[in-house]
Design a protein around this motif. Sequence first.
Motif, PDB file in Angstrom:
ATOM      1  N   TYR A 147       0.698  -1.174  -0.131  1.00 54.00           N
ATOM      2  CA  TYR A 147      -0.066  -0.194   0.083  1.00 54.00           C
ATOM      3  C   TYR A 147       1.011   1.244  -0.093  1.00 54.00           C
ATOM      4  N   ALA A 148       1.890   1.295   0.693  1.00 49.81           N
ATOM      5  CA  ALA A 148       2.952   2.279   0.662  1.00 49.81           C
ATOM      6  C   ALA A 148       3.359   2.541  -0.718  1.00 49.81           C
ATOM      7  N   LEU A 149       3.916   1.594  -1.346  1.00 52.79           N
ATOM      8  CA  LEU A 149       4.218   1.632  -2.869  1.00 52.79           C
ATOM      9  C   LEU A 149       3.096   2.313  -3.836  1.00 52.79           C
ATOM     10  N   GLN A 150       1.833   1.789  -3.410  1.00 53.37           N
ATOM     11  CA  GLN A 150       0.686   2.441  -4.169  1.00 53.37           C
ATOM     12  C   GLN A 150       0.712   4.009  -4.040  1.00 53.37           C
ATOM     13  N   LEU A 151       0.822   4.303  -2.865  1.00 51.22           N
ATOM     14  CA  LEU A 151       0.629   5.625  -2.373  1.00 51.22           C
ATOM     15  C   LEU A 151       1.890   6.574  -3.069  1.00 51.22           C
ATOM     16  N   GLN A 152       2.994   5.959  -3.042  1.00 54.05           N
ATOM     17  CA  GLN A 152       4.243   6.776  -3.679  1.00 54.05           C
ATOM     18  C   GLN A 152       4.187   6.573  -5.214  1.00 54.05           C
ATOM     19  N   ASP A 153       3.493   5.652  -5.786  1.00 51.49           N
ATOM     20  CA  ASP A 153       3.354   5.923  -7.261  1.00 51.49           C
ATOM     21  C   ASP A 153       2.141   6.836  -7.538  1.00 51.49           C
ATOM     22  N   LEU A 154       1.207   6.856  -6.873  1.00 48.91           N
ATOM     23  CA  LEU A 154       0.399   8.058  -7.053  1.00 48.91           C
ATOM     24  C   LEU A 154       0.793   9.472  -6.830  1.00 48.91           C
ATOM     25  N   CYS A 155       1.604   9.371  -5.823  1.00 47.07           N
ATOM     26  CA  CYS A 155       2.045  10.926  -5.239  1.00 47.07           C
ATOM     27  C   CYS A 155       3.114  11.313  -6.454  1.00 47.07           C
ATOM     28  N   ALA A 156       3.780  10.461  -7.076  1.00 46.94           N
ATOM     29  CA  ALA A 156       4.826  10.768  -7.990  1.00 46.94           C
ATOM     30  C   ALA A 156       4.345  11.261  -9.262  1.00 46.94           C
ATOM     31  N   SER A 157       2.940  11.578  -9.642  1.00 49.44           N
ATOM     32  CA  SER A 157       2.349  12.121 -10.616  1.00 49.44           C
ATOM     33  C   SER A 157       2.319  13.591 -10.560  1.00 49.44           C
ATOM     34  N   ASP A 158       1.982  14.383 -11.672  1.00 51.25           N
ATOM     35  CA  ASP A 158       2.166  15.672 -11.791  1.00 51.25           C
ATOM     36  C   ASP A 158       1.000  16.435 -10.858  1.00 51.25           C
ATOM     37  N   ARG A 159       0.117  15.491 -10.466  1.00 55.22           N
ATOM     38  CA  ARG A 159      -0.944  16.149  -9.552  1.00 55.22           C
ATOM     39  C   ARG A 159      -0.729  16.291  -8.166  1.00 55.22           C
ATOM     40  N   CYS A 160       0.519  16.049  -7.641  1.00 56.35           N
ATOM     41  CA  CYS A 160       0.982  16.366  -6.406  1.00 56.35           C
ATOM     42  C   CYS A 160       2.245  17.218  -6.511  1.00 56.35           C
ATOM     43  N   ASP A 161       2.245  17.927  -5.395  1.00 59.82           N
ATOM     44  CA  ASP A 161       3.459  19.109  -5.345  1.00 59.82           C
ATOM     45  C   ASP A 161       4.725  18.318  -4.761  1.00 59.82           C
ATOM     46  N   ALA A 162       5.756  18.973  -4.698  1.00 63.67           N
ATOM     47  CA  ALA A 162       6.906  18.461  -4.328  1.00 63.67           C
ATOM     48  C   ALA A 162       7.003  17.725  -2.979  1.00 63.67           C
ATOM     49  N   ARG A 163       6.343  18.503  -2.067  1.00 63.58           N
ATOM     50  CA  ARG A 163       6.490  18.156  -0.767  1.00 63.58           C
ATOM     51  C   ARG A 163       5.730  16.865  -0.319  1.00 63.58           C
ATOM     52  N   THR A 164       4.646  16.612  -1.108  1.00 59.55           N
ATOM     53  CA  THR A 164       3.911  15.472  -0.993  1.00 59.55           C
ATOM     54  C   THR A 164       4.781  14.346  -1.800  1.00 59.55           C
ATOM     55  N   LYS A 165       5.578  14.593  -2.722  1.00 56.34           N
ATOM     56  CA  LYS A 165       6.262  13.347  -3.172  1.00 56.34           C
ATOM     57  C   LYS A 165       7.430  13.223  -2.341  1.00 56.34           C
ATOM     58  N   LEU A 166       7.882  13.996  -1.709  1.00 55.86           N
ATOM     59  CA  LEU A 166       8.951  13.738  -0.584  1.00 55.86           C
ATOM     60  C   LEU A 166       8.387  12.890   0.474  1.00 55.86           C
ATOM     61  N   GLU A 167       7.242  13.187   1.080  1.00 44.55           N
ATOM     62  CA  GLU A 167       6.614  12.702   2.099  1.00 44.55           C
ATOM     63  C   GLU A 167       6.370  11.338   1.962  1.00 44.55           C
ATOM     64  N   ALA A 168       5.781  11.093   0.586  1.00 43.69           N
ATOM     65  CA  ALA A 168       5.380   9.680   0.258  1.00 43.69           C
ATOM     66  C   ALA A 168       6.591   8.793  -0.001  1.00 43.69           C
ATOM     67  N   GLU A 169       7.678   9.456  -0.494  1.00 48.43           N
ATOM     68  CA  GLU A 169       8.848   8.644  -0.839  1.00 48.43           C
ATOM     69  C   GLU A 169       9.495   8.173   0.656  1.00 48.43           C
ATOM     70  N   ALA A 170       9.501   9.197   1.632  1.00 49.80           N
ATOM     71  CA  ALA A 170      10.003   8.874   2.958  1.00 49.80           C
ATOM     72  C   ALA A 170       9.169   8.019   3.928  1.00 49.80           C
ATOM     73  N   TYR A 171       7.777   8.021   3.498  1.00 48.31           N
ATOM     74  CA  TYR A 171       6.823   6.941   4.265  1.00 48.31           C
ATOM     75  C   TYR A 171       7.179   5.743   3.727  1.00 48.31           C
TER      76      TYR A 171
END
Length: 619
Positions: A147-171
Motif C-alpha cells: 500500500y505504501a508503494l501504491q501511495l508513492q506511485d500516485l504521489c509521483a504524478s504531476d497532480r501532487c506537489d514536491a512536498r507530497t512526493k518527498l513525504e510519500a517517498e519517506a513514508y
Amino acid sequence: MVESKAEKAEVGRETVAAGKEDMELGAPAEAPVKVFTVEILRVIKDMQLQHGLRHGDFQRYRGYCSRRVKRLRKTLNLPQGDRRHYKKRNVTLANLEKVDSDERFLHIPLMLAERTWSYAMQLRQESNTEPRKRFHLIEKLRKSCVYALQLQDLCASDRCDARTKLEAEAYSAWIHGSLHFELALWKSAAENLKKAQVIYENLAQAMPEEEQTVYRAKVEELKPSLRYCAYNVGENASVNDLLEMRGQAGLLGNLSHLVAQTKAESMEAFQMTEWRGRSVTVRPEKVRLFLLSIQELNKSIEKAKDFPTKIEMLENVLLDCKDAIAAIKDEIKQDPKLRQNTTEGGSSGLIGIQYLLAYMSYTRLKLTLERNLLLVAQAKLTLDDPNVAEKIHLTGGGKKTKPQDLSRLYEIILQNVTEMQQLSGLEGDASYQEEMETLSLSFRAFRCYYIAITLVAMKRWREAVAMYERSKKYANEAAGSKTPCKDFDLRNELKQLVATIEGCKFSAHAYSVLEDDNADDTVLFGKSQKSSKPLYERLSHYKEDATLNSRNPNVYKLIPEMEPIPAKPLFFDLALNFVDFPSLDDKIEQKATGKGATAGMSGFVKGLFGWGGSGGATK
C-alpha cells in the motif's frame, strides 16, 4: 465497533465536501489543473495520537483506520462491489486526473497502509507470549509495504506537489525499513531508514519553523533503529556509505531538486517577515494584510496636516492590529501543538507563531507609543510654560495645557515601555532590554522636567531644583547609552532638554534664595504678616498683624480647648475580707435554752391554731 463523536463529525465534514464537489460537476472543462498537497507525516501523527496510540492501543487505531477507509470510499463513490459481490478497486491515476478529483483519494492507500502497520504492531506485542504470531506480523508488514508503494506511485504524478512526493517517498522508505528490520536484513533496513531520515531532515529545513517539530521528532525516532542496524552490519560497512552507493543509482538523485522546489512553494504560500534578526512565517490572512497596510504608514502620517488627523489614523491602525493579534491567538487555540516551545530556533525559545505574536504585540505597543507622543506634541503647542512663554501667543485663544497634564501623559508612556519590557519571550534578550531601559530613561527625564515646571508654578523652589537635577541625570544617562532604541531615537531632544534644564535650574535656585531673604527681612524689619495663632501664643515674637485692629482680632480663644485632667479616685473596702470578728457562740446557746425553747409540741400546736396566749384571749 461504535464510532466516536469525532469520527461522526468527520463523516459530516466529508459528506458536506462531497456535496460541494457534486455541485461543481458542471464546471467548464478548461478548469485549472489541481495540485494536491498532503502532509502525510502530520496527518498520521495526529490520527495516531487521537485514536489510541497515545496509550499504545494499536487495536483501537486499526479499527479507526478501517472505519475511515469505509467512509472515504463511500464519500468518494469508490465502493468495492455491493453487498453480495466483492470487486477490488484500487485508487489509480485516473481518479486523480478527473476534474472533480479530491486529495482524499490519496488518503485511501495511506489508511490501508496504516491499518496493516497497526495490525502488525499489535501482533508484535502479542508475539512476546505467542511466538508464532511473528509470521503473521511479517505478512502484515509486507501488505503495508504494498500500500505504501501504491501511495508513492500516485504521489509521483504531476497532480501532487514536491512536498507530497518527498513525504510519500519517506513514508514508503520507513515502512520498508521496518519490514527489513523485522526480517533481520540489516543492510537494506539501514538503507531505507537512513533514506527516510535524510528526507525528513531536508523537509524540516525547508519548512517554516512551526512545522519543523514533527519532522525533527521523526528523525530522532529513527536514530535508535539506525544504531542497532549499524551494530549488526558491523564496523566495516557504514550506513552513510550504503546510502551514497544507492544514491548513485538514482534513488535519491532528485532529492535536492525536490527540496528546493518544496522550499520555493512554502515561501510562496506564506509571507515571511523579519524582526530583530529572525525571520518568521506569517500564516493568518489578517496579519499579512495588516503588515502590508503599515508599510506606508509613516509616509501617510507625514502627509497629514494636523495632529488630530494623525492621531485618528494611528487609532484606526491600532484597531486593525488588535484584530490581527486576535487572529494569531485563535490559531494558537485551534492547534495546541503550537503552544509547545522548541529548543532550536531563536534565542527567545519561541516557535514561529509565538514569536509572531510577540512581534505583533510589540507593534501594537509601538503604535500606541507613537499615538501618545503625538498627544504630547499637540499639548506642547498650548503649554503654559514660563520657560517658553512665546509659544502661548502663537496659538491664539484656546485652552492652555498645564505642565501636570504632560507629566501624566509621560506616565502613560512609561507604562507602555514597561509593557514592552515584559513581552513574553524577550525577557532574556539582553540587547532588547537595554534598548527599552534607554527608552525608559529618556521618558523619565521628560516627566521629571514637567513635574519641576509644576513645582515652579506652586513656588516650591527647592523641590523644583531637585527635579531639574534628576531630569538632567536621566537625560545624560539616556543620551550616553551605547544601545539607543532604533524605533525611537530621542538623542537630539535629550540634548535640547539638558540645555533647557541648565537655565531653568539656576532660575529656580535664584527664586529660592530670594524667598529665604524675604523671610529674614520679615523677621528683622517686622513686615505685616498674617498668622493663624492667637496673640497670647506668640507674645515672644513681634509681628505686625493688621487683623488685630479689625472687628474680629485674633487675641485669645474664648472657648478654651478641652484638656485632659486626672479623674477622681475610686476607693474599694478590700480590708473587710481580711478582718477576724469575735465569736458569738455563747450568746447563741443562751438564746436556744430560753423560754421559747421549752414550749414543746403543745406550744407549737397552740400557736398554729391561734389558741392560748394573751393575744388570743383578748380577741
